[in-house]
Design a protein around this motif. Sequence first.
Motif, PDB file in Angstrom:
ATOM      1  N   HIS A 162       0.869  -1.165   0.000  1.00 10.11           N
ATOM      2  CA  HIS A 162       0.000   0.000   0.000  1.00 10.11           C
ATOM      3  C   HIS A 162       0.905   1.213   0.000  1.00 10.11           C
ATOM      4  CE1 HIS A 162      -3.497   2.395   0.663  1.00 10.11           C
ATOM      5  NE2 HIS A 162      -3.104   2.834   1.825  1.00 10.11           N
ATOM      6  N   LEU A 163       0.696   2.108  -0.979  1.00 10.53           N
ATOM      7  CA  LEU A 163       1.536   3.281  -1.125  1.00 10.53           C
ATOM      8  C   LEU A 163       0.718   4.534  -0.857  1.00 10.53           C
ATOM      9  CD1 LEU A 163       3.288   2.282  -4.477  1.00 10.53           C
ATOM     10  CD2 LEU A 163       4.137   1.912  -2.163  1.00 10.53           C
ATOM     11  N   ASP A 222       5.170  21.491 -15.062  1.00  7.57           N
ATOM     12  CA  ASP A 222       5.284  20.380 -14.107  1.00  7.57           C
ATOM     13  C   ASP A 222       3.954  20.104 -13.403  1.00  7.57           C
ATOM     14  OD1 ASP A 222       8.501  21.668 -13.214  1.00  7.57           O
ATOM     15  OD2 ASP A 222       8.087  19.917 -14.478  1.00  7.57           O
ATOM     16  N   THR A 223       2.968  20.955 -13.643  1.00  8.99           N
ATOM     17  CA  THR A 223       1.660  20.775 -13.032  1.00  8.99           C
ATOM     18  C   THR A 223       1.044  19.450 -13.471  1.00  8.99           C
ATOM     19  OG1 THR A 223       1.235  23.146 -12.843  1.00  8.99           O
ATOM     20  CG2 THR A 223      -0.682  21.693 -12.890  1.00  8.99           C
ATOM     21  N   ALA A 224       0.675  18.620 -12.499  1.00  7.37           N
ATOM     22  CA  ALA A 224       0.122  17.298 -12.792  1.00  7.37           C
ATOM     23  C   ALA A 224      -0.235  16.604 -11.480  1.00  7.37           C
ATOM     24  CB  ALA A 224       1.132  16.443 -13.553  1.00  7.37           C
ATOM     25  N   VAL A 225      -0.888  15.479 -11.611  1.00  2.00           N
ATOM     26  CA  VAL A 225      -1.035  14.571 -10.475  1.00  2.00           C
ATOM     27  C   VAL A 225       0.162  13.634 -10.504  1.00  2.00           C
ATOM     28  CG1 VAL A 225      -2.424  12.784  -9.370  1.00  2.00           C
ATOM     29  CG2 VAL A 225      -3.540  14.716 -10.524  1.00  2.00           C
ATOM     30  N   TYR A 226       0.850  13.544  -9.384  1.00  2.00           N
ATOM     31  CA  TYR A 226       2.041  12.715  -9.289  1.00  2.00           C
ATOM     32  C   TYR A 226       1.710  11.421  -8.550  1.00  2.00           C
ATOM     33  CZ  TYR A 226       5.008  16.412 -11.087  1.00  2.00           C
ATOM     34  OH  TYR A 226       5.596  17.345 -11.907  1.00  2.00           O
ATOM     35  N   TYR A 227       2.123  10.315  -9.146  1.00  2.00           N
ATOM     36  CA  TYR A 227       1.843   8.992  -8.598  1.00  2.00           C
ATOM     37  C   TYR A 227       3.138   8.272  -8.257  1.00  2.00           C
ATOM     38  CZ  TYR A 227      -2.775   9.637 -10.716  1.00  2.00           C
ATOM     39  OH  TYR A 227      -4.016  10.108 -11.069  1.00  2.00           O
ATOM     40  N   CYS A 228       3.111   7.609  -7.142  1.00  2.00           N
ATOM     41  CA  CYS A 228       4.205   6.743  -6.740  1.00  2.00           C
ATOM     42  C   CYS A 228       3.897   5.321  -7.218  1.00  2.00           C
ATOM     43  CB  CYS A 228       4.316   6.772  -5.219  1.00  2.00           C
ATOM     44  SG  CYS A 228       5.526   5.636  -4.521  1.00  2.00           S
ATOM     45  N   SER A 229       4.925   4.600  -7.599  1.00  2.00           N
ATOM     46  CA  SER A 229       4.736   3.245  -8.097  1.00  2.00           C
ATOM     47  C   SER A 229       5.836   2.333  -7.576  1.00  2.00           C
ATOM     48  CB  SER A 229       4.749   3.234  -9.626  1.00  2.00           C
ATOM     49  OG  SER A 229       4.697   1.927 -10.128  1.00  2.00           O
ATOM     50  N   LYS A 230       5.449   1.115  -7.268  1.00  2.00           N
ATOM     51  CA  LYS A 230       6.406   0.106  -6.829  1.00  2.00           C
ATOM     52  C   LYS A 230       6.314  -1.099  -7.747  1.00  2.00           C
ATOM     53  CE  LYS A 230       7.210  -3.137  -3.012  1.00  2.00           C
ATOM     54  NZ  LYS A 230       6.876  -3.472  -1.607  1.00  2.00           N
ATOM     55  N   LEU A 231       7.457  -1.556  -8.198  1.00  2.00           N
ATOM     56  CA  LEU A 231       7.535  -2.764  -9.004  1.00  2.00           C
ATOM     57  C   LEU A 231       8.330  -3.799  -8.233  1.00  2.00           C
ATOM     58  CD1 LEU A 231       6.929  -4.137 -11.736  1.00  2.00           C
ATOM     59  CD2 LEU A 231       9.169  -3.331 -12.516  1.00  2.00           C
ATOM     60  N   TYR A 232       7.705  -4.933  -7.964  1.00  2.00           N
ATOM     61  CA  TYR A 232       8.365  -5.989  -7.193  1.00  2.00           C
ATOM     62  C   TYR A 232       7.869  -7.319  -7.705  1.00  2.00           C
ATOM     63  CZ  TYR A 232      10.230  -8.487  -3.127  1.00  2.00           C
ATOM     64  OH  TYR A 232      10.931  -9.338  -2.305  1.00  2.00           O
ATOM     65  N   PHE A 233       8.805  -8.132  -8.155  1.00  2.00           N
ATOM     66  CA  PHE A 233       8.468  -9.419  -8.744  1.00  2.00           C
ATOM     67  C   PHE A 233       7.388  -9.268  -9.811  1.00  2.00           C
ATOM     68  CE2 PHE A 233      10.532 -11.350  -5.023  1.00  2.00           C
ATOM     69  CZ  PHE A 233      11.261 -12.325  -5.660  1.00  2.00           C
ATOM     70  N   ARG A 234       7.568  -8.296 -10.667  1.00  2.00           N
ATOM     71  CA  ARG A 234       6.706  -8.018 -11.815  1.00  2.00           C
ATOM     72  C   ARG A 234       5.298  -7.607 -11.423  1.00  2.00           C
ATOM     73  NH1 ARG A 234       7.685 -13.183 -15.613  1.00  2.00           N
ATOM     74  NH2 ARG A 234       7.504 -14.224 -13.598  1.00  2.00           N
ATOM     75  N   ILE A 235       5.072  -7.299 -10.173  1.00  2.00           N
ATOM     76  CA  ILE A 235       3.779  -6.767  -9.737  1.00  2.00           C
ATOM     77  C   ILE A 235       3.942  -5.276  -9.480  1.00  2.00           C
ATOM     78  CG2 ILE A 235       2.005  -6.780  -7.945  1.00  2.00           C
ATOM     79  CD1 ILE A 235       2.626  -9.742  -7.544  1.00  2.00           C
ATOM     80  N   ARG A 236       3.109  -4.468 -10.154  1.00  2.00           N
ATOM     81  CA  ARG A 236       3.192  -3.016 -10.000  1.00  2.00           C
ATOM     82  C   ARG A 236       2.050  -2.536  -9.127  1.00  2.00           C
ATOM     83  NH1 ARG A 236       6.034   0.874 -12.157  1.00  2.00           N
ATOM     84  NH2 ARG A 236       6.879  -0.425 -13.837  1.00  2.00           N
ATOM     85  N   THR A 237       2.406  -1.707  -8.158  1.00  2.00           N
ATOM     86  CA  THR A 237       1.434  -1.103  -7.253  1.00  2.00           C
ATOM     87  C   THR A 237       1.493   0.401  -7.400  1.00  2.00           C
ATOM     88  OG1 THR A 237       1.829  -2.904  -5.677  1.00  2.00           O
ATOM     89  CG2 THR A 237       0.671  -0.977  -4.853  1.00  2.00           C
ATOM     90  N   TRP A 238       0.315   1.047  -7.337  1.00  2.00           N
ATOM     91  CA  TRP A 238       0.233   2.502  -7.476  1.00  2.00           C
ATOM     92  C   TRP A 238      -0.327   3.132  -6.216  1.00  2.00           C
ATOM     93  CZ3 TRP A 238       2.171   4.817 -11.765  1.00  2.00           C
ATOM     94  CH2 TRP A 238       2.341   4.041 -12.906  1.00  2.00           C
ATOM     95  N   GLY A 239       0.126   4.358  -5.949  1.00  2.00           N
ATOM     96  CA  GLY A 239      -0.480   5.165  -4.918  1.00  2.00           C
ATOM     97  C   GLY A 239      -1.691   5.893  -5.479  1.00  2.00           C
ATOM     98  N   GLN A 240      -2.322   6.689  -4.635  1.00  2.00           N
ATOM     99  CA  GLN A 240      -3.555   7.368  -5.041  1.00  2.00           C
ATOM    100  C   GLN A 240      -3.277   8.672  -5.777  1.00  2.00           C
ATOM    101  OE1 GLN A 240      -2.219   7.660  -2.105  1.00  2.00           O
ATOM    102  NE2 GLN A 240      -2.387   9.832  -1.567  1.00  2.00           N
ATOM    103  N   GLY A 241      -2.066   9.154  -5.703  1.00  2.00           N
ATOM    104  CA  GLY A 241      -1.687  10.379  -6.395  1.00  2.00           C
ATOM    105  C   GLY A 241      -1.770  11.610  -5.514  1.00  2.00           C
ATOM    106  N   THR A 242      -0.941  12.587  -5.847  1.00  2.00           N
ATOM    107  CA  THR A 242      -0.955  13.865  -5.141  1.00  2.00           C
ATOM    108  C   THR A 242      -0.807  14.982  -6.158  1.00  2.00           C
ATOM    109  OG1 THR A 242       0.034  15.140  -3.318  1.00  2.00           O
ATOM    110  CG2 THR A 242       1.549  13.844  -4.664  1.00  2.00           C
ATOM    111  N   GLN A 243      -1.604  16.033  -6.008  1.00  2.00           N
ATOM    112  CA  GLN A 243      -1.629  17.110  -6.994  1.00  2.00           C
ATOM    113  C   GLN A 243      -0.486  18.089  -6.751  1.00  2.00           C
ATOM    114  OE1 GLN A 243      -3.945  17.779  -9.650  1.00  2.00           O
ATOM    115  NE2 GLN A 243      -2.431  19.366 -10.148  1.00  2.00           N
ATOM    116  N   VAL A 244       0.182  18.441  -7.834  1.00  2.00           N
ATOM    117  CA  VAL A 244       1.198  19.496  -7.821  1.00  2.00           C
ATOM    118  C   VAL A 244       0.761  20.552  -8.825  1.00  2.00           C
ATOM    119  CG1 VAL A 244       3.580  20.084  -8.380  1.00  2.00           C
ATOM    120  CG2 VAL A 244       3.075  17.986  -7.111  1.00  2.00           C
TER     121      VAL A 244
END
Length: 115
Positions: A3-4, A89-111
């Motif tokens: 969970h990110l 640079d204005t956008a929603v920024y998302y964090c992502s994790k790749l582990y054993f070919r499984i990608r997980t995303w966060g909910q995003g944060t606005q900049v």
Amino acid sequence: QAHLVESGGGSVQSGGSLRLSCAASGSIFRFDVMGWYRQAPGKERESVASISSDGSTNYGDSVKGRFTISTDNTKNTVYLQMNSLKPEDTAVYYCSKLYFRIRTWGQGTQVTVSS
């Protein structure tokens, strides 16, 4: 599944700085690649920066020299330090994790960067 949670977004004037944080759940911070992506209105999501488990980093051409990605394994957190921000640079920024070919995303944060 990991969970990110992103934080640190906000509004800033052109030339300003922000630091985004992405905290990963779990007692051990394991990943193959941690990355930051962004998506502006009407545009596709694009890669901004990534860091591999060996510490190697990659940056998108538009942010090279201005953004820095780093991790704090003691806090299970990845950061994106953003300097010399521009309106594009204005956008929603998302964090992502790749582990054993499984990608997980966060909910995003606005900049939002104003000129």
